[in-house]
Design a protein around this motif. Structure first.
Motif, PDB file in Angstrom:
ATOM      1  N   ILE A 196       0.834  -1.209   0.000  1.00 48.42           N
ATOM      2  CA  ILE A 196       0.000   0.000   0.000  1.00 48.42           C
ATOM      3  C   ILE A 196       0.864   1.252   0.000  1.00 48.42           C
ATOM      4  O   ILE A 196       0.606   2.202  -0.750  1.00 48.42           O
ATOM      5  CB  ILE A 196      -0.956  -0.019   1.215  1.00 48.42           C
ATOM      6  CG1 ILE A 196      -1.990  -1.133   1.057  1.00 48.42           C
ATOM      7  CG2 ILE A 196      -1.662   1.333   1.365  1.00 48.42           C
ATOM      8  CD1 ILE A 196      -2.836  -1.356   2.295  1.00 48.42           C
ATOM      9  N   GLY A 199       2.557   1.575  -3.440  1.00 48.85           N
ATOM     10  CA  GLY A 199       1.574   2.002  -4.434  1.00 48.85           C
ATOM     11  C   GLY A 199       1.171   3.451  -4.263  1.00 48.85           C
ATOM     12  O   GLY A 199       1.042   4.189  -5.247  1.00 48.85           O
ATOM     13  N   ALA A 200       0.991   3.867  -2.987  1.00 45.92           N
ATOM     14  CA  ALA A 200       0.632   5.265  -2.739  1.00 45.92           C
ATOM     15  C   ALA A 200       1.762   6.204  -3.149  1.00 45.92           C
ATOM     16  O   ALA A 200       1.520   7.274  -3.722  1.00 45.92           O
ATOM     17  CB  ALA A 200       0.291   5.460  -1.267  1.00 45.92           C
ATOM     18  N   GLY A 203       1.785   6.501  -6.859  1.00 43.33           N
ATOM     19  CA  GLY A 203       0.682   7.369  -7.275  1.00 43.33           C
ATOM     20  C   GLY A 203       0.963   8.836  -7.014  1.00 43.33           C
ATOM     21  O   GLY A 203       0.633   9.701  -7.839  1.00 43.33           O
ATOM     22  N   GLY A 207       1.382  10.023 -10.722  1.00 42.19           N
ATOM     23  CA  GLY A 207      -0.006  10.191 -11.156  1.00 42.19           C
ATOM     24  C   GLY A 207      -0.369  11.633 -11.433  1.00 42.19           C
ATOM     25  O   GLY A 207       0.376  12.567 -11.118  1.00 42.19           O
ATOM     26  N   THR A 289      -8.249   6.649 -16.590  1.00 41.42           N
ATOM     27  CA  THR A 289      -9.636   6.397 -16.213  1.00 41.42           C
ATOM     28  C   THR A 289     -10.444   7.675 -16.404  1.00 41.42           C
ATOM     29  O   THR A 289     -10.118   8.714 -15.829  1.00 41.42           O
ATOM     30  CB  THR A 289      -9.733   5.936 -14.748  1.00 41.42           C
ATOM     31  OG1 THR A 289      -8.875   4.802 -14.552  1.00 41.42           O
ATOM     32  CG2 THR A 289     -11.153   5.524 -14.408  1.00 41.42           C
ATOM     33  N   LYS A 388      -8.042  10.541 -14.682  1.00 38.99           N
ATOM     34  CA  LYS A 388      -7.138  10.252 -13.574  1.00 38.99           C
ATOM     35  C   LYS A 388      -6.195   9.128 -13.959  1.00 38.99           C
ATOM     36  O   LYS A 388      -6.612   8.116 -14.527  1.00 38.99           O
ATOM     37  CB  LYS A 388      -7.939   9.867 -12.325  1.00 38.99           C
ATOM     38  CG  LYS A 388      -7.086   9.673 -11.084  1.00 38.99           C
ATOM     39  CD  LYS A 388      -7.946   9.381  -9.865  1.00 38.99           C
ATOM     40  CE  LYS A 388      -7.095   9.228  -8.605  1.00 38.99           C
ATOM     41  NZ  LYS A 388      -7.927   8.942  -7.422  1.00 38.99           N
ATOM     42  N   ASP A 390      -3.226   6.781 -12.077  1.00 42.32           N
ATOM     43  CA  ASP A 390      -2.592   6.384 -10.818  1.00 42.32           C
ATOM     44  C   ASP A 390      -1.861   5.070 -11.055  1.00 42.32           C
ATOM     45  O   ASP A 390      -2.452   3.989 -10.952  1.00 42.32           O
ATOM     46  CB  ASP A 390      -3.642   6.234  -9.723  1.00 42.32           C
ATOM     47  CG  ASP A 390      -3.018   6.063  -8.341  1.00 42.32           C
ATOM     48  OD1 ASP A 390      -1.789   5.869  -8.278  1.00 42.32           O
ATOM     49  OD2 ASP A 390      -3.738   6.146  -7.342  1.00 42.32           O
ATOM     50  N   LEU A 393      -2.121   2.235  -8.339  1.00 39.41           N
ATOM     51  CA  LEU A 393      -3.430   1.815  -7.839  1.00 39.41           C
ATOM     52  C   LEU A 393      -3.533   0.301  -7.727  1.00 39.41           C
ATOM     53  O   LEU A 393      -4.124  -0.218  -6.776  1.00 39.41           O
ATOM     54  CB  LEU A 393      -4.521   2.354  -8.760  1.00 39.41           C
ATOM     55  CG  LEU A 393      -5.966   2.220  -8.264  1.00 39.41           C
ATOM     56  CD1 LEU A 393      -6.155   2.985  -6.973  1.00 39.41           C
ATOM     57  CD2 LEU A 393      -6.950   2.722  -9.317  1.00 39.41           C
ATOM     58  N   SER A 394      -2.951  -0.434  -8.683  1.00 43.21           N
ATOM     59  CA  SER A 394      -3.024  -1.895  -8.632  1.00 43.21           C
ATOM     60  C   SER A 394      -2.294  -2.437  -7.405  1.00 43.21           C
ATOM     61  O   SER A 394      -2.757  -3.393  -6.767  1.00 43.21           O
ATOM     62  CB  SER A 394      -2.433  -2.495  -9.912  1.00 43.21           C
ATOM     63  OG  SER A 394      -1.094  -2.055 -10.097  1.00 43.21           O
ATOM     64  N   VAL A 396      -1.961  -0.809  -4.556  1.00 49.34           N
ATOM     65  CA  VAL A 396      -2.801  -0.467  -3.407  1.00 49.34           C
ATOM     66  C   VAL A 396      -3.940  -1.480  -3.266  1.00 49.34           C
ATOM     67  O   VAL A 396      -4.223  -1.975  -2.157  1.00 49.34           O
ATOM     68  CB  VAL A 396      -3.358   0.962  -3.555  1.00 49.34           C
ATOM     69  CG1 VAL A 396      -4.359   1.262  -2.443  1.00 49.34           C
ATOM     70  CG2 VAL A 396      -2.223   1.976  -3.511  1.00 49.34           C
ATOM     71  N   TYR A 397      -4.598  -1.818  -4.376  1.00 52.64           N
ATOM     72  CA  TYR A 397      -5.670  -2.820  -4.338  1.00 52.64           C
ATOM     73  C   TYR A 397      -5.127  -4.177  -3.885  1.00 52.64           C
ATOM     74  O   TYR A 397      -5.762  -4.885  -3.084  1.00 52.64           O
ATOM     75  CB  TYR A 397      -6.324  -2.955  -5.713  1.00 52.64           C
ATOM     76  CG  TYR A 397      -7.220  -1.806  -6.082  1.00 52.64           C
ATOM     77  CD1 TYR A 397      -7.776  -0.979  -5.107  1.00 52.64           C
ATOM     78  CD2 TYR A 397      -7.532  -1.521  -7.405  1.00 52.64           C
ATOM     79  CE1 TYR A 397      -8.597   0.071  -5.424  1.00 52.64           C
ATOM     80  CE2 TYR A 397      -8.359  -0.466  -7.745  1.00 52.64           C
ATOM     81  CZ  TYR A 397      -8.889   0.324  -6.754  1.00 52.64           C
ATOM     82  OH  TYR A 397      -9.708   1.375  -7.088  1.00 52.64           O
TER      83      TYR A 397
END
Length: 455
Positions: A196, A199-200, A203, A207, A289, A388, A390, A393-394, A396-397
């Motif tokens: 997480i 990923g953050a 981003g 991003g 997105t 957007k 990021d 994001l993958s 983070v998910y």
């Protein structure tokens, strides 16, 4: 001579004090010990929560004039003003270098704790732990029984296997455990938090967010960038087009949903059309997105006397919960009327300069006001699209997915049992890290089953 001896003694004393810090192995050990400490990780997490809360209180990504107006410089002892905000980077907390460093420190702490504490603990849990009889008197033992029965090692192994235990025997002793997967939960939590954070960070740095208000039928590029990381590369060369925009209404004529159809135009001029997007149903295209966020009416195209067409701006007016668009349309130099619209499919209301109702008409219907004749040919509108990107994001998910899995795994109890035969007595006792009452019942059932098999 005495002075020289004292000086030499002081130098030797200083060298003895300084030598431990010059030892690289000890320095590395101190470093890993600090980073692997739980209190240190909690402290870093507290700083992240504090600055995240501060980022919710202080508006982010605003202009300098906004902060100068809201946080002016005052002649007080403690003055939290716009200068302090901009100097410390509190207007852009989540992308600032010091916030990213804090995230990196927490990641390093979790990684260090995983490899220096959690993995060795898991490795230790897999070892055979045959213990002496002294352990039965320790307070951590959950249940103990001593009974004269047949000396049967096979029976106890059979009973434990039926309960899902892994058994190991040596001489007159048996060690068994189950639920080892429950000890993996802290490691999975650490891995999920690291994913997480990574990923953050990706981003934040790579991003960007673009907000565009595009008229129907117009092409657009990614120009109005609201926020971006310092390492992002926005594809401003890509070309898109809004092909259509329409609304769905409820029975009471309130807006139910609004849709936009967009297409991508490549370098050769070929157009590829995609399904309509609407609120909570975005379009993913080329790693970006596209979200449907807003819409508005821009202007009216009015045709005068079946000849020229004039475009007039619409002004948005809200009365209570109702929204209207008003156009001031001059018929003559000293005479004008007001055209009011509430939605695309509703009627068009016309009032004179004094606010007196004249007539109601529909789109493309001729309207006569005195000697003047006109008709509203088109209602020009725009759709609000947010783009957007990021890249993290993958991750983070994936991190949150592992966190959910670790939550369920953590409910699995890690239980240990010891069985030994000594002086014609059989001793059974155990330990668990959770669900103690259930474990005691299970231990009693194993004990009675063993007695039953030995009779």
């Amino acid at each position: 001579m005495i002075i020289k001896c004292c000086n030499m003694y002081n130098i030797i004393l200083l060298l003895k004090i300084y030598m431990p810090f010059t030892n690289k192995k000890k320095i590395k050990w101190i470093f890993f010990k600090v980073f692997a400490n739980l209190n240190f990780a909690i402290c870093i997490l507290f700083f992240i929560l504090f600055f995240s809360m501060l980022g919710s209180v202080i508006e982010q990504h605003q202009s300098l004039a906004y902060y100068q107006e809201l946080y002016p410089v005052q002649s007080t002892f403690i003055n939290f003003n716009w200068k302090a905000i901009t100097f410390l980077g509190l207007d852009n907390i989540y992308e600032s270098w010091w916030f990213l460093i804090i995230l990196m420190i927490l990641s390093c702490s979790l990684i260090t704790c995983t490899f220096s504490v959690q993995l060795p603990s898991l490795r230790y849990a897999r070892r055979w732990k045959f213990i002496n009889r002294d352990i039965y008197t320790q307070p951590k033992v959950s249940f103990t029984e001593g009974t004269f029965v047949n000396k049967s090692m096979v029976n106890i192994v059979h009973c434990l296997n039926n309960k899902g235990y892994y058994c190991f025997s040596r001489q007159n002793k048996v060690y068994a455990y189950k639920g080892l997967i429950g000890r993996i939960a802290p490691i999975i939590v650490h891995i999920s938090l690291i994913l997480i954070l990574i990923g953050a960070t990706i981003g934040f740095t790579s991003g960007f967010i673009v907000q565009e208000m595009i008229p129907i039928g117009e092409v657009f590029h990614l120009k109005n960038i609201l926020g971006s990381g310092f390492n992002n590369v926005a594809p401003i060369y890509l070309t898109f087009r809004i092909d259509d925009f329409y609304l769905n209404y409820n029975v009471d004529r309130s807006i139910k949903q609004f849709f936009s159809k967009l297409s991508y135009i490549n370098d050769d001029g070929n157009k590829k059309v995609y399904p309509a997007i609407f609120v909570n149903s975005p379009l993913i295209l080329k790693g970006m997105t596209f979200y449907q966020t807003d819409w508005q009416m821009n202007a009216l195209r009015i045709q005068l006397d079946s000849s020229c067409t004039i475009q007039y701006k619409l002004n948005k007016v809200q009365i209570g919960k109702s929204i209207f668009w008003i156009c001031r349309f001059p018929l003559e130099k000293t005479n004008h009327i007001f055209i009011i619209i509430s939605s695309f499919n509703d009627s068009i209301y016309i009032y004179d300069s004094l606010g007196k109702f004249i007539s109601v008409a529909s789109l493309r219907q001729k309207v006569y006001v005195g000697e003047a004749c006109f008709r509203v040919k088109e209602i020009m509108s725009s759709t609000g699209i947010q783009i957007k990107v990021d890249p993290g994001l993958s991750l983070v998910y994936l991190g949150f997915g592992f966190l959910i899995i670790s939550t369920f795994i953590s409910y699995i109890s890690y239980s240990q049992l010891w069985f030994s035969i000594s002086d014609n007595y059989c001793y059974l006792n155990g330990y668990t890290n959770r669900a103690v009452l259930y474990f005691e019942e299970e231990l009693i059932n194993i004990y009675h089953k063993y007695i039953e098999n030995c009779m």
